[in-house]
Motif scaffolding. Structure first.
Motif, PDB file in Angstrom:
ATOM      1  N   LEU A 142       0.628  -1.122  -0.239  1.00 56.86           N
ATOM      2  CA  LEU A 142      -0.032  -0.222  -0.012  1.00 56.86           C
ATOM      3  C   LEU A 142       0.973   1.201  -0.065  1.00 56.86           C
ATOM      4  O   LEU A 142       1.742   1.438   0.933  1.00 56.86           O
ATOM      5  N   ASP A 143       0.910   1.966  -1.160  1.00 56.41           N
ATOM      6  CA  ASP A 143       1.633   2.994  -1.293  1.00 56.41           C
ATOM      7  C   ASP A 143       1.691   4.033  -0.110  1.00 56.41           C
ATOM      8  O   ASP A 143       2.539   4.793   0.135  1.00 56.41           O
ATOM      9  N   SER A 144       0.334   4.678   0.182  1.00 58.75           N
ATOM     10  CA  SER A 144       0.309   5.960   0.877  1.00 58.75           C
ATOM     11  C   SER A 144       0.679   5.571   2.107  1.00 58.75           C
ATOM     12  O   SER A 144       0.956   6.563   2.822  1.00 58.75           O
ATOM     13  N   THR A 145       0.442   4.475   2.729  1.00 60.90           N
ATOM     14  CA  THR A 145       0.823   4.227   4.047  1.00 60.90           C
ATOM     15  C   THR A 145       1.791   3.307   4.321  1.00 60.90           C
ATOM     16  O   THR A 145       2.529   3.093   5.371  1.00 60.90           O
ATOM     17  N   ASN A 146       2.410   2.801   3.440  1.00 61.26           N
ATOM     18  CA  ASN A 146       3.830   2.025   3.253  1.00 61.26           C
ATOM     19  C   ASN A 146       3.566   0.921   4.258  1.00 61.26           C
ATOM     20  O   ASN A 146       4.201   0.336   4.951  1.00 61.26           O
ATOM     21  N   ILE A 147       2.502   0.103   3.915  1.00 63.20           N
ATOM     22  CA  ILE A 147       2.119  -1.276   4.674  1.00 63.20           C
ATOM     23  C   ILE A 147       2.319  -2.199   3.555  1.00 63.20           C
ATOM     24  O   ILE A 147       1.771  -2.076   2.582  1.00 63.20           O
ATOM     25  N   ASP A 148       2.973  -3.428   3.952  1.00 67.96           N
ATOM     26  CA  ASP A 148       3.126  -4.519   3.094  1.00 67.96           C
ATOM     27  C   ASP A 148       1.651  -5.227   3.600  1.00 67.96           C
ATOM     28  O   ASP A 148       1.679  -5.770   4.909  1.00 67.96           O
ATOM     29  N   VAL A 149       0.784  -6.115   2.647  1.00 68.32           N
ATOM     30  CA  VAL A 149      -0.185  -6.760   3.318  1.00 68.32           C
ATOM     31  C   VAL A 149      -0.058  -8.299   2.465  1.00 68.32           C
ATOM     32  O   VAL A 149       0.205  -8.409   1.233  1.00 68.32           O
ATOM     33  N   GLU A 150      -0.263  -9.114   3.171  1.00 71.19           N
ATOM     34  CA  GLU A 150      -0.217 -10.619   2.841  1.00 71.19           C
ATOM     35  C   GLU A 150      -1.439 -11.305   3.406  1.00 71.19           C
ATOM     36  O   GLU A 150      -2.009 -11.065   4.391  1.00 71.19           O
ATOM     37  N   LEU A 151      -2.014 -12.098   2.471  1.00 71.40           N
ATOM     38  CA  LEU A 151      -3.297 -12.809   2.780  1.00 71.40           C
ATOM     39  C   LEU A 151      -3.099 -14.332   2.419  1.00 71.40           C
ATOM     40  O   LEU A 151      -2.534 -14.676   1.274  1.00 71.40           O
ATOM     41  N   THR A 152      -3.686 -15.229   3.179  1.00 69.68           N
ATOM     42  CA  THR A 152      -3.656 -16.584   2.830  1.00 69.68           C
ATOM     43  C   THR A 152      -4.907 -17.277   3.612  1.00 69.68           C
ATOM     44  O   THR A 152      -5.607 -16.373   4.386  1.00 69.68           O
ATOM     45  N   VAL A 153      -5.366 -18.586   3.300  1.00 66.60           N
ATOM     46  CA  VAL A 153      -6.448 -18.977   3.620  1.00 66.60           C
ATOM     47  C   VAL A 153      -6.682 -20.429   3.919  1.00 66.60           C
ATOM     48  O   VAL A 153      -5.794 -21.244   3.438  1.00 66.60           O
ATOM     49  N   ALA A 154      -7.211 -20.883   4.771  1.00 64.14           N
ATOM     50  CA  ALA A 154      -7.949 -22.237   4.861  1.00 64.14           C
ATOM     51  C   ALA A 154      -9.366 -22.144   4.182  1.00 64.14           C
ATOM     52  O   ALA A 154      -9.788 -21.280   3.607  1.00 64.14           O
ATOM     53  N   GLU A 155     -10.138 -23.141   4.233  1.00 70.05           N
ATOM     54  CA  GLU A 155     -11.351 -23.341   3.613  1.00 70.05           C
ATOM     55  C   GLU A 155     -12.630 -22.527   4.175  1.00 70.05           C
ATOM     56  O   GLU A 155     -13.254 -21.642   3.179  1.00 70.05           O
ATOM     57  N   ARG A 156     -12.460 -21.977   5.459  1.00 67.65           N
ATOM     58  CA  ARG A 156     -13.534 -21.355   6.156  1.00 67.65           C
ATOM     59  C   ARG A 156     -12.898 -20.081   6.850  1.00 67.65           C
ATOM     60  O   ARG A 156     -13.755 -19.556   7.596  1.00 67.65           O
ATOM     61  N   SER A 157     -11.573 -19.998   6.864  1.00 74.91           N
ATOM     62  CA  SER A 157     -10.968 -19.093   7.554  1.00 74.91           C
ATOM     63  C   SER A 157      -9.636 -18.481   6.737  1.00 74.91           C
ATOM     64  O   SER A 157      -9.413 -19.159   5.831  1.00 74.91           O
ATOM     65  N   GLY A 158      -9.155 -17.391   7.329  1.00 73.37           N
ATOM     66  CA  GLY A 158      -7.936 -16.722   6.793  1.00 73.37           C
ATOM     67  C   GLY A 158      -7.199 -16.310   7.517  1.00 73.37           C
ATOM     68  O   GLY A 158      -7.347 -15.871   8.990  1.00 73.37           O
ATOM     69  N   VAL A 159      -6.089 -15.726   7.015  1.00 67.71           N
ATOM     70  CA  VAL A 159      -5.152 -14.931   7.768  1.00 67.71           C
ATOM     71  C   VAL A 159      -4.707 -13.684   7.168  1.00 67.71           C
ATOM     72  O   VAL A 159      -4.116 -13.675   5.660  1.00 67.71           O
ATOM     73  N   HIS A 160      -4.669 -12.632   7.606  1.00 62.74           N
ATOM     74  CA  HIS A 160      -3.954 -11.307   7.068  1.00 62.74           C
ATOM     75  C   HIS A 160      -2.973 -10.998   7.927  1.00 62.74           C
ATOM     76  O   HIS A 160      -2.689 -11.298   9.114  1.00 62.74           O
ATOM     77  N   LYS A 161      -1.686 -10.644   6.888  1.00 61.12           N
ATOM     78  CA  LYS A 161      -0.293 -10.191   7.712  1.00 61.12           C
ATOM     79  C   LYS A 161      -0.088  -8.881   7.288  1.00 61.12           C
ATOM     80  O   LYS A 161       0.026  -8.590   6.130  1.00 61.12           O
ATOM     81  N   TYR A 162       0.165  -7.931   8.296  1.00 61.29           N
ATOM     82  CA  TYR A 162       0.433  -6.404   7.880  1.00 61.29           C
ATOM     83  C   TYR A 162       1.755  -6.126   8.387  1.00 61.29           C
ATOM     84  O   TYR A 162       2.051  -6.282   9.729  1.00 61.29           O
ATOM     85  N   ALA A 163       2.624  -5.542   7.458  1.00 60.32           N
ATOM     86  CA  ALA A 163       3.879  -5.194   7.838  1.00 60.32           C
ATOM     87  C   ALA A 163       3.809  -3.562   8.029  1.00 60.32           C
ATOM     88  O   ALA A 163       4.151  -3.056   6.760  1.00 60.32           O
ATOM     89  N   PHE A 164       3.828  -3.000   8.945  1.00 58.09           N
ATOM     90  CA  PHE A 164       4.009  -1.377   8.960  1.00 58.09           C
ATOM     91  C   PHE A 164       5.449  -0.785   8.867  1.00 58.09           C
ATOM     92  O   PHE A 164       6.347  -1.611   9.370  1.00 58.09           O
ATOM     93  N   ALA A 165       5.322   0.400   8.395  1.00 55.78           N
ATOM     94  CA  ALA A 165       6.899   0.839   8.061  1.00 55.78           C
ATOM     95  C   ALA A 165       7.232   1.206   9.679  1.00 55.78           C
ATOM     96  O   ALA A 165       6.125   1.462  10.561  1.00 55.78           O
TER      97      ALA A 165
END
Length: 981
Positions: A142-165
């Motif tokens: 994300l350019d404006s906030t300089n955050i890296d976002v990663e996403l992954t999932v299982a069948e009914r659930s998921g995980v977000h990973k946010y790396a802030f500057a």
């Protein structure tokens, strides 16, 4: 050594002509997930999404870049530059928008505006240069906030990973937006602890009531929760549609957000998350997701030196596995079509069945590579039958959407049954099929009565008649297999209903309006007689009786000529603008499903090389490794299933048979790894760009002269080998070696039609009757009391009459068709100073004075429609007389761009030159009103006049609130019946 290097090193052995034949299955040269490009279809009109999901999974965790509009149906479009957030449900390739549930967006500020109005809001700029999409995984910067976002999932659930500057270690915020996209019926956010949230979102869009629950677990505690409506910290039970979390993260570690969803309740969402993900790390979840995708893609291995072909293939195979979607918690509970909670562990329950699309190729593909899941799909349909009363047509999250036509769950069941897939209650399935086909809605009442759907009774009458006829044929096949002779006879007769919409003069399938062919006729015109198509694109739809259809056309040479004309016609349509008609080769429209079988029809007339030419052209021009690499809406796997089948070298022209029609292979070698442990390998020897024709074929080492293969050939395992050449050969040319579908028994007699004559006439009209059957005898009567007599010459009618007709052949008597004729006052004439659309001519120039009233459905052809113009109609009564009242009917259907006039005025004159206004009224027609309604506007001048002028002013461009505003849409005026008393 990595497992993917060990796959399929075995050699298949089988006996042929007393010798052992060795076949080495296709090998993969690298992980197959590396060939998948989830961005294919995210541009153009593909309507796919690039985010993380599992095969047929419940969660689709993906970025949202577009809030509305047709090209925003999936929530993402490649042309966009801003991400609004990451929501957890998305539709793949549909033409209607829904989902986008539970939006999360990391940020360095708290701002609840999503930026849609031009303000900064919480949306963030991004670049495709910093975006990665893989099966089960997505990453973006994300350019404006300089955050890296990663996403992954299982069948009914998921995980977000946010790396802030690092500079933002004290400003780690998360926006939770439950108002995103759809209309929210109810929503809730509960703070369970400093690391837990739960709640629900009930929304309305395509689905009238979608119920979704969620549970969120964060890696770091959040110090407070700010609501959009309050600055107070949320307490359990307090509702808020938007909220912001501020994380306590002094070391600036990656923030991990784990989320489970459920259609049942919040505890179900929590249980789904804890069971599927629990304490697993982001990388562990990602690895598991991608390992499952690799195993899924290994169901078919292809070999080719052309990387783009392999990318197109594995992306297509990936797309076929994005829907239907699991709709059941890990404990077996699910929300049914009655919106009540049910439970089963006997099968997995699914939703998102885009059946008008997917019955053609996607579900037949599943009968090969997803046998167990096919049983689950059918058990799901039978559960939906119990819960909602019918087999679903297009269901979404426990809702009937009322979208598309036919009852295409039936051929899905029939195709599986005929192929021996029967892991469900077959008797109940047969009961459900018959039940769904014997209702009275969606034109079925008149279809059952007449053997076709008249234009004036139901919209899209031609397409519905043709699709019902095919569906009925599949019921007949199951009835025959089950030994039910009575049901077989009933439905095999109904399967011949296509003959009732075949016009022998033009060779096209046409609408019958009051038993006349809808006219004026233009096969290029897109109108309300067809579903997302024109006559060119539906007139070849008789997959159940291609032999019978060929006979109607006049033989194989005529079908060949018609097909050649289809592919070489001008690539333009007329009439209504239909965004779904894309991917044109002549009038063949690969971007929409009714055309998908057409290139294969050449095989049925012993010209397989023409199929090979056209299929190769479609594969290599309509599919590309690019965001706009799909020629139309991907449609939940159907567009991709066509490519998977066709590139392997065969296609299911008629689901409900156990045969596939051979086209032309695109790969040097392909191996299908079947659930029964067998392997079926297709090899194309000497294949290259020039060698695109099949010179010969062998099945398990023996000559295979047939231009088709059987389902059992695949399931039994073995090898199909093609020898390719630069020019057409005699392979597959003999009629005995060509595929065939033919209805031979219980033949029925089509009903007669009116070739000439005016339904509404002045003085008298001459009626000429016709029949599809050349040797038919036609009988008629001019009233219900009059006995029938044989028709031998044209009939003259000079007064209001009800004409009754039927046809008699050696196969029996047709349905009796009644047609009412209206006599227009000879002294009344009308002049129109505006041009009505041909598609909405309602019968021509005299339609506004013919005495035939329009219904609330404009698509039944009884309204006269005018686009973006004022309507001026002048009536001449032939002499001065007392005018007691003037009444004009107007239709409103704003969703269809039909608005009431903004102003209506009536003027009268005695000489036709000088007019006096006797009525004028203004209306707030552009105000949003979802009601479909008719307004009769009446004036009572009580004065003498000969001429009456009606002026109705259009809204013009549709209002800003209207969906068509962004497309420079223009409003329509629909009128019917000017009544003078």
């Amino acid at each position: 050594m990595r497992s993917y290097l060990l796959l399929l090193i075995s050699t298949t052995l089988f006996l042929s002509c007393d010798r052992i034949i060795e076949v080495t299955p296709a090998q993969k040269d690298r992980p197959l997930i590396n060939y998948v490009n989830p961005f294919i279809g995210t541009g153009g009109h593909g309507h796919t999404y690039p985010g993380a999901t599992m095969p047929f999974g419940m969660m689709q965790l993906s970025p949202d870049t577009r809030l509305d509009g047709w090209d925003g149906c999936s929530g993402y479009h490649y042309d966009d530059e801003y991400i609004y957030g990451f929501s957890h449900t998305h539709l793949s390739g549909t033409g209607v928008s829904d989902y986008g549930d539970i939006l999360l967006m990391p940020s360095t500020t708290i701002n609840f505006n999503n930026g849609a109005d031009g303000n900064a809001g919480y949306r963030d700029h991004f670049s495709h240069d910093n975006e990665i999409a893989q099966p089960g995984y997505y990453k973006v910067h994300l350019d404006s906030t300089n955050i890296d976002v990663e996403l992954t999932v299982a069948e009914r659930s998921g995980v977000h990973k946010y790396a802030f500057a690092k500079a933002d270690s004290l400003r780690n915020y998360l926006i939770l937006d439950l108002d995103h996209r759809d209309e929210v019926l109810d929503a809730k956010v509960d703070t369970l602890s400093t690391t837990e949230l739960s709640g629900y979102r009930h929304s309305k869009a395509w689905a009238n009531k979608q119920m979704l629950f969620y549970y969120i677990k964060t890696s770091h505690p959040f110090k407070f929760m700010k609501q959009s409506s309050s600055l107070l910290i949320s307490k359990k039970g307090e509702k808020a549609n938007k909220a912001a979390l501020k994380f306590d993260n002094p070391k600036n570690e990656p923030i991990i957000i784990k989320i489970g969803i459920s259609a049942v309740d919040e505890s179900g969402a929590k249980n789904n998350l804890e069971t599927e993900i629990g304490d697993k790390s982001f990388e562990e979840v990602k690895q598991e997701a991608q390992a499952k995708w690799e195993k899924q893609l290994e169901k078919i291995i292809v070999e080719s030196s052309n990387t783009e072909y392999k990318t197109n293939f594995y992306t297509s195979l990936y797309h076929t596995m994005l829907a239907p979607n699991l709709y059941q918690d890990v404990d077996g509970r699910y929300r049914g079509m009655d919106l009540e909670v049910h439970q089963t562990t006997d099968f997995k329950y699914y939703t998102v069945f885009s059946l008008w699309d997917t019955y053609r190729a996607a579900h037949p593909l599943y009968t090969i590579i997803e046998e167990k899941r096919t049983n689950d799909f059918i058990n799901t349909m039978l559960a939906k039958y119990d819960e909602g009363g019918i087999i679903p047509i297009w269901d979404l999250s426990g809702n009937y959407t009322g979208c598309m036509i036919g009852y295409h769950g039936i051929p899905v069941i029939a195709d599986a049954y005929i192929k021996g897939i029967r892991g469900y209650d077959t008797e109940k399935a047969f009961e459900a099929m018959i039940h769904s086909a014997t209702r009275d809605k969606l034109g079925l009442k008149v279809y059952k009565e007449f053997g076709f759907i008249p234009v004036e009774e139901e919209s899209e009458s031609v397409s519905k008649t043709l699709e019902y006829a095919y569906d009925d044929w599949t019921i007949a096949q199951v009835a025959k297999e089950m030994g039910d002779g009575e049901m077989y006879e009933t439905f095999i007769k109904r399967a011949q209903s296509y003959k009732n919409v075949f016009d022998p003069e033009t060779g096209f399938m046409r609408g019958r309006m009051r038993n006349k062919w809808f006219a004026p006729f233009d096969p290029f015109e897109v109108n309300f007689n067809y579903t997302e198509a024109n006559a060119w694109q539906y007139s070849f739809y008789v997959p159940q009786d291609i032999t019978g259809f060929t006979k109607l056309l006049g033989g194989k040479k005529m079908l060949e000529k018609k097909l050649d004309e289809l592919f070489t016609a001008e690539s333009q349509t007329s009439g209504r603008d239909q965004a779904d008609i894309t991917g044109l080769i002549g009038q063949y429209a690969h971007g929409n499903e009714p055309s998908h079988h057409m290139a294969y029809l050449y095989n049925f007339i012993n010209k397989p090389w023409k199929t090979q030419e056209r299929v190769h052209e479609i594969m290599t021009t309509m599919y590309h490794d690019a965001p706009d690499g799909i020629s139309g809406n991907e449609d939940c796997g159907q567009m991709s299933a066509w490519y998977v089948f066709s590139s392997l070298g065969f296609y299911p022209v008629t689901p409900g048979t156990s045969e596939y029609v051979i086209g032309k292979p695109l790969f040097d070698k392909a191996t299908i790894n079947l659930e029964n442990g067998n392997q079926f390998t297709i090899t194309a020897e000497n294949l290259n760009e020039e060698n695109r024709y099949i010179a010969s074929a062998k099945m398990n080492g023996s000559a295979h002269p047939y231009s088709y293969l059987k389902h059992s050939d695949i399931l039994d395992g073995g090898a199909l080998t093609f020898e390719m050449s630069t020019s057409p050969s005699r392979w597959g040319k003999h009629p005995a070696h060509s595929p065939k579908t033919e209805i031979k028994d219980h033949l029925f007699t089509p009903a007669p039609f009116i070739e000439q004559g005016d339904i509404a006439f002045k003085g008298e009209t001459t009626i000429v009757l016709g029949s599809v059957e050349k040797d038919a005898e036609i009988y008629f009567a001019l009233s219900k009391k009059e006995p029938f007599k044989r028709y031998r010459k044209p009939i003259t009618i000079s007064q209001p009459t009800t004409l009754r007709t039927y046809t008699d052949t050696r196969h029996g008597q047709s349905t009796v068709i009644e047609t009412q004729f209206f006599q227009i006052n000879e002294n009344l004439s009308i002049q129109l100073d505006a041009e009505y659309a041909n598609a909405y001519n309602a019968g021509g120039n005299d339609a506004l004075i013919d005495g035939i009233r329009g219904t609330v459905d404009f698509r039944t052809g009884t309204w006269q429609g005018y686009s973006d113009q004022d309507v001026i109609a002048t009536l001449d009564l032939s002499k001065n007389q007392t005018i007691n009242s003037i009444e004009v009917g107007f239709l409103q259907d704003q969703r269809s761009w039909i608005f009431y006039p903004t102003e209506v005025s009536y003027l009268i004159s005695q000489d036709g030159k000088t007019y006096t206004e006797v009525f004028k009224e203004n209306y707030e027609s552009s105000k949003k009103d979802d009601a479909i309604a008719i307004r009769n506007i009446t004036a009572t001048p009580n004065t003498n006049a000969r001429y009456i002028k009606v002026v109705a002013k259009t809204v013009g461009p549709v209002p800003e609130w209207h969906l068509g505003y962004d497309y420079d849409g223009k409003a329509w005026l629909f009128l019917d019946e000017i009544v003078i008393r």
